[in-house]
Design an enzyme around this catalytic site. Structure first.
Site, PDB file in Angstrom:
ATOM      1  N   CYS A  76       0.857  -1.128   0.191  1.00  0.00           N
ATOM      2  CA  CYS A  76       0.285  -0.079  -0.026  1.00  0.00           C
ATOM      3  C   CYS A  76       0.804   1.329   0.079  1.00  0.00           C
ATOM      4  O   CYS A  76       0.512   2.380  -0.260  1.00  0.00           O
ATOM      5  CB  CYS A  76      -0.996   0.105   0.816  1.00  0.00           C
ATOM      6  SG  CYS A  76      -0.450  -0.792   2.672  1.00  0.00           S
ATOM      7  N   HIS A 119      18.881   0.805  -3.703  1.00  0.00           N
ATOM      8  CA  HIS A 119      17.463   1.255  -3.348  1.00  0.00           C
ATOM      9  C   HIS A 119      16.807   0.044  -3.002  1.00  0.00           C
ATOM     10  O   HIS A 119      15.960   0.033  -2.120  1.00  0.00           O
ATOM     11  CB  HIS A 119      16.724   1.716  -4.782  1.00  0.00           C
ATOM     12  CG  HIS A 119      15.375   2.045  -4.295  1.00  0.00           C
ATOM     13  ND1 HIS A 119      15.071   3.195  -3.994  1.00  0.00           N
ATOM     14  CD2 HIS A 119      14.220   1.321  -4.822  1.00  0.00           C
ATOM     15  CE1 HIS A 119      13.588   2.954  -3.600  1.00  0.00           C
ATOM     16  NE2 HIS A 119      13.128   1.902  -4.256  1.00  0.00           N
TER      17      HIS A 119
END
Lengths: 423, 272
Positions: free
Chosen positions: A50, A99
């Site tokens: 989410c 990342h």
């Protein structure tokens, strides 16, 4: 060879945008397969939660592939490309590796150090594995990301302290009572806050819940919802004889519980400890009761204070985690580099030469005196066999084929050539 | 003499373990607590050898002088510490126990170490029973005091809302209180039996059960303190902080009975 990350998260995109780009349920399977099917994409993983949607790919040509992936995103989700422009971040090479490691280690999370993300990364990887959309590079990247996250968790205290108020309350309760399942819990007042708190405690094992509300009917309603029990508000002090955790959110203009009441109650409950959380402003519980032995009174501000110090701690730990990640990125890049063909060909040659020389020396020593000619013949034979054997793999390595990484990894494994591959 | 060598080695191990235990308190990690435990185990093994050798040379439980008594006391405490560590995994317990063990061993090391013949009055089967009971009881009280101290520290954190690193690593208040209670419930009957066996032994050796010698008096005082601790817990619900403070006070009485009486007061129990 190159790794590309394209994605968006809570920092770069509003929730509406994230929702539109999310890969939920069946969309994930279809999305992943079509993502992998993009011609310039060799390996693919999609992480969709989410707070973030991220697409990891191993591609041939980063610049071209990035454009193709963007086209795919806009087409798949039915969104214009310029709409995406500001939300997407794109990394490749070492930045992409960094990342992915940061995400798995929860450094990129909304609440830094929150533990769920690692599970989500694992799920994303396992799903990709089951759909066979990954290969040597992304397998290694994802496995490494998971192990880096574990290292960060054990070597730093990033995930140690509570950073939400409800969590801080549960943590405190655990330091007072050890385990919560045998404890009983009373809600004074039935507001939204009380309901939230109750839900949170239920999730943490508390099962015995009593609601005391001024409007008895509302209390009953809430109690039913938690399969608890409602009592009349006037009787709550009797309930305090057995309750271990009290959450007060009555919203009364004055104290509902005074020090003298509590002293009396403590005497009657034989000093069994009680944890009281007063979440009302102004306070509904006499602060003086904090001075009574075995009574632990916290207000919302106290809990917030706990949370803030924890957040500061986490920032410090995040810096430490950053150094670990730098370290691991370097190791990963070294491994990636070792997959390049030229060093592999050289290593393969060296390995063959080494075996040949060792065996030659052994056999020549064993045979003892022999003519120069015989000696040369034996050496020639050995060289010829070795060269014939390593010729096909060398040629294969030199070819510019799509699955070269797999080839390199396979050859290294078959011939026992160790690069900087450490697991 | 090999016993002495093992003693010195054990002392060294305990010293190292105590140092690590203190480091753990301030900057703890899984590694420090492991190292601490392993050092303590190494010390305990060496220490057991020391006691076994003294036992085989002397032919009786080596608790006949201050050196042996303090050493055996430490040994009992460590034994109990391992049990608690194994049974409850009480975080940081070692940080509160190992320094005490080291200090006890250090005090043991300053007393003369000669192994002496058991004086005739002690040559009785009561000897081992009476003394083992007393020492195990005292060891339980020592642990209870350590756990009580941990309770007070943790209680201070929770009350003052200062929830730092140590708060997170210390066990919960309820657990500490439970263990404290169990230890006292273990120590109290042991002490009671030690006093009873002592009285029976005194009757057979000297003809009277009770002669008000300082050790007897102080044991009785200790017994009353712990009886009080248990009584007020069960009747008035004196748990938590008050129980912790009382158990520390009780241990002070134990220490005085143990050292003070022998060093300061003269009586039947001074056999050195």
């Amino acid at each position: 060879m190159n790794i590309v990350v394209i994605g968006l998260n809570h920092k770069t995109a509003e929730v509406e945008v994230r929702e539109k780009l999310a890969f939920h349920g069946p969309k994930l399977e279809e999305g992943l397969e079509r993502f992998r099917a993009i011609p310039s994409v060799n390996e693919a993983v999609i992480l969709s939660t989410c707070n973030r949607v991220e697409m990891y790919a191993k591609v041939k040509d980063p610049a071209g592939a990035t454009e193709e992936i963007k086209d795919f995103i806009s087409e798949f989700h039915g969104i214009r490309r310029d709409y995406l422009k500001d939300s997407l971040y794109i990394y490749n090479g070492s930045a992409a590796v960094r990342h992915v490691f940061s995400v798995a280690s929860s450094l990129d999370s909304m609440v830094v150090g929150e533990p769920q993300i690692l599970g989500q990364v694992k799920d994303a990887f396992e799903f990709a594995l089951s759909k066979k959309t990954t290969g040597v590079i992304l397998n290694k990247l994802m496995k490494k990301a998971i192990s880096v996250a574990k290292r960060v968790r054990t070597e730093t205290k990033i995930a140690e302290n509570a950073v939400s108020i409800s969590y801080a309350a549960v943590e405190l309760a655990r330091k007072i009572f050890t385990e919560l399942s045998s404890k009983s819990f009373i809600l004074l007042g039935a507001g939204e806050m009380a309901e939230l708190a109750a839900r949170y405690l239920m999730n943490n094992g508390v099962s015995d819940i009593v609601v005391a509300n001024r409007t008895y009917e509302r209390g009953c309603e809430l109690a039913r919802e938690f399969s608890g029990r409602a009592v009349r508000f006037e009787d709550f002090q009797d309930e305090l004889l057995h309750s271990d955790i009290v959450i007060c959110s009555t919203g009364a203009p004055d104290y509902v519980l005074f020090r003298s009441d509590m002293q009396n109650i403590m005497k009657r409950r034989k000093n069994r400890p009680v944890f009281i959380i007063d979440i009302t402003v102004p306070r509904n519980i006499d602060p003086g009761i904090a001075g009574i032995d075995n009574v632990y009174l916290y207000t919302v501000d106290d809990l917030r204070g706990v949370v803030n110090t924890n957040v500061d701690e986490r920032q410090k730990e995040a810096a430490k985690a950053g150094r670990i990640i730098e370290d691991e990125v370097e190791t990963f890049l070294k491994w990636e580099k070792s997959l390049e063909t030229v060093p592999t060909i050289i290593a393969l040659r060296n390995r063959a030469e080494e075996i040949k020389n060792r065996e030659l020396e052994r056999i020549l020593n064993k045979l003892g005196n022999m003519s120069e000619k015989d000696r040369e013949a034996i050496e020639y034979l050995a060289s010829a066999i070795v060269n014939k054997l390593i010729h096909p793999p060398t040629v294969a390595l030199k070819e510019d084929v799509e699955d070269r990484d797999i080839l390199v990894a396979t050859i290294k494994r078959l011939y026992g050539i160790n690069g900087d591959d450490n697991g | 003499m090999p016993a002495t060598i093992f003693f010195e080695l054990a002392l060294t191990m305990y010293f190292a373990s105590a140092i690590v235990a203190v480091i753990e308190l301030f900057k703890g990690s899984h590694i420090t607590s492991k190292i601490m435990l392993y050092l303590a185990i190494a010390g305990f093994v060496l220490h057991s050898l020391n006691i076994a050798i003294r036992y085989s040379i002397g032919g009786h439980l080596p608790i006949t002088n201050m050196h042996e008594a303090a050493s055996f006391f430490s040994w009992c405490i460590i034994l109990l510490f391992f049990y608690l560590e194994y049974r409850y995994r009480v975080g940081l317990l070692g940080s509160f126990i190992m320094p005490v063990v080291f200090i006890l061993m250090l005090s043991s090391s300053v007393f003369p170490r000669a192994i002496k013949e058991l004086s005739p009055v002690l040559q009785s089967s009561w000897f081992s029973i009476h003394i083992s009971l007393a020492f195990l009881g005292d060891a339980a009280f020592a642990m209870a005091a350590g756990v009580g101290l941990m309770y007070l520290v943790q209680e201070h954190f929770v009350k003052s809302k200062h929830l730092g690193d140590l708060f997170h690593r210390l066990p919960s208040l309820q657990m500490l209180d439970d263990i404290n209670y169990r230890l006292i419930s273990l120590g109290f009957p042991l002490l009671t039996l030690a006093i009873i066996t002592g009285a029976l032994w005194a009757e057979s050796a000297w003809g009277s059960y009770w002669r008000w010698d300082p050790k007897e008096v102080w044991s009785l005082i200790t017994w009353f303190i712990y009886a009080l601790v248990l009584h007020v817990r069960l009747t008035a619900g004196w748990r938590g902080k008050r129980a912790a403070i009382l158990s520390i006070a009780g241990f002070c009485a134990v220490l005085f009975t143990f050292f003070g009486v022998n060093l300061l007061l003269k009586g039947l129990h001074t056999f050195i």
